[in-house]
Design a protein around this motif. Sequence first.
Motif, PDB file in Angstrom:
ATOM      1  N   TRP A  25       0.838  -1.199   0.000  1.00 19.23           N
ATOM      2  CA  TRP A  25       0.000   0.000   0.000  1.00 19.23           C
ATOM      3  C   TRP A  25       0.871   1.246   0.000  1.00 19.23           C
ATOM      4  O   TRP A  25       1.888   1.301   0.689  1.00 19.23           O
ATOM      5  CB  TRP A  25      -0.912   0.015   1.230  1.00 19.23           C
ATOM      6  CG  TRP A  25      -1.865  -1.130   1.298  1.00 19.23           C
ATOM      7  CD1 TRP A  25      -1.783  -2.215   2.130  1.00 19.23           C
ATOM      8  CD2 TRP A  25      -3.051  -1.326   0.522  1.00 19.23           C
ATOM      9  NE1 TRP A  25      -2.840  -3.061   1.911  1.00 19.23           N
ATOM     10  CE2 TRP A  25      -3.646  -2.544   0.930  1.00 19.23           C
ATOM     11  CE3 TRP A  25      -3.669  -0.583  -0.487  1.00 19.23           C
ATOM     12  CZ2 TRP A  25      -4.813  -3.036   0.371  1.00 19.23           C
ATOM     13  CZ3 TRP A  25      -4.852  -1.078  -1.045  1.00 19.23           C
ATOM     14  CH2 TRP A  25      -5.411  -2.289  -0.615  1.00 19.23           C
ATOM     15  N   ASP A  45      -8.460   1.541  -2.476  1.00 17.98           N
ATOM     16  CA  ASP A  45      -9.428   0.985  -1.526  1.00 17.98           C
ATOM     17  C   ASP A  45      -9.919   2.133  -0.651  1.00 17.98           C
ATOM     18  O   ASP A  45      -9.202   2.586   0.241  1.00 17.98           O
ATOM     19  CB  ASP A  45      -8.764  -0.100  -0.682  1.00 17.98           C
ATOM     20  CG  ASP A  45      -9.668  -0.611   0.435  1.00 17.98           C
ATOM     21  OD1 ASP A  45     -10.905  -0.503   0.313  1.00 17.98           O
ATOM     22  OD2 ASP A  45      -9.123  -1.123   1.440  1.00 17.98           O
ATOM     23  N   ASP A  58     -10.381  -6.471   3.771  1.00 21.87           N
ATOM     24  CA  ASP A  58      -8.973  -6.565   4.160  1.00 21.87           C
ATOM     25  C   ASP A  58      -8.600  -7.992   4.549  1.00 21.87           C
ATOM     26  O   ASP A  58      -7.611  -8.534   4.081  1.00 21.87           O
ATOM     27  CB  ASP A  58      -8.672  -5.641   5.345  1.00 21.87           C
ATOM     28  CG  ASP A  58      -8.431  -4.207   4.929  1.00 21.87           C
ATOM     29  OD1 ASP A  58      -8.110  -3.966   3.748  1.00 21.87           O
ATOM     30  OD2 ASP A  58      -8.564  -3.324   5.790  1.00 21.87           O
ATOM     31  N   LYS A  79      -4.576   2.711  -0.070  1.00 20.47           N
ATOM     32  CA  LYS A  79      -5.591   2.544   0.966  1.00 20.47           C
ATOM     33  C   LYS A  79      -5.929   3.952   1.420  1.00 20.47           C
ATOM     34  O   LYS A  79      -5.071   4.669   1.923  1.00 20.47           O
ATOM     35  CB  LYS A  79      -5.041   1.700   2.108  1.00 20.47           C
ATOM     36  CG  LYS A  79      -6.108   1.293   3.098  1.00 20.47           C
ATOM     37  CD  LYS A  79      -5.658   0.116   3.920  1.00 20.47           C
ATOM     38  CE  LYS A  79      -6.051  -1.217   3.380  1.00 20.47           C
ATOM     39  NZ  LYS A  79      -7.406  -1.465   3.043  1.00 20.47           N
TER      40      LYS A  79
END
Length: 182
Positions: A25, A45, A58, A79
């Motif tokens: 991420w 996300d 997740d 994220k």
Amino acid sequence: MRKTILLIFTLVFVSFNASAQKINWVTFDEAIALQKKNPKKIMVDVYTNWCGPCKMLDKNTFQNKDVANYVNANYYAVKFNGEGDEVVNYNGKKFSNPNYNPALANRRNSAHELSRYFQVRSYPTIMFLDEKGNLIFPLVGYKNVSQMELYLKMFNADEHKTLDTQEKFNEYYNAFKSEFKG
């Protein structure tokens, strides 16, 4: 003493192996900067801290080895807390959450300006952006491993560009054969 060393070694080894299967991420700004050096699509996300389906996504989907490996190889993964206080630079504009309340960090909070810009109305929403940072599609709701695989592969291969009707998408969906385990 030997047992302690063996236990530490085992924990380090297990931690290393577990982390090798996690999605890499990055922040939204980092993804845009990386994209300028090496063009790739971006998967964002959009979650919140209070969202149950976000936590399921997740745990059940993004922790899957096949999903993580595919995302890491083909996308920059972001994220993004849709109600957080991060400042984001996108398309020459600065987005923030001026009404963010830190006391509500784990409860419903004010929507981030970037969430409003992309018209995110529920969580989770997974936004797919093309190699130039333009929105391809907002995928709304929890997706299991095989559902996520379909969208990851479809957008990565630009197959969505030929699926201009619901009928064509349904044909694609029905013909899709999942290869990911999970």
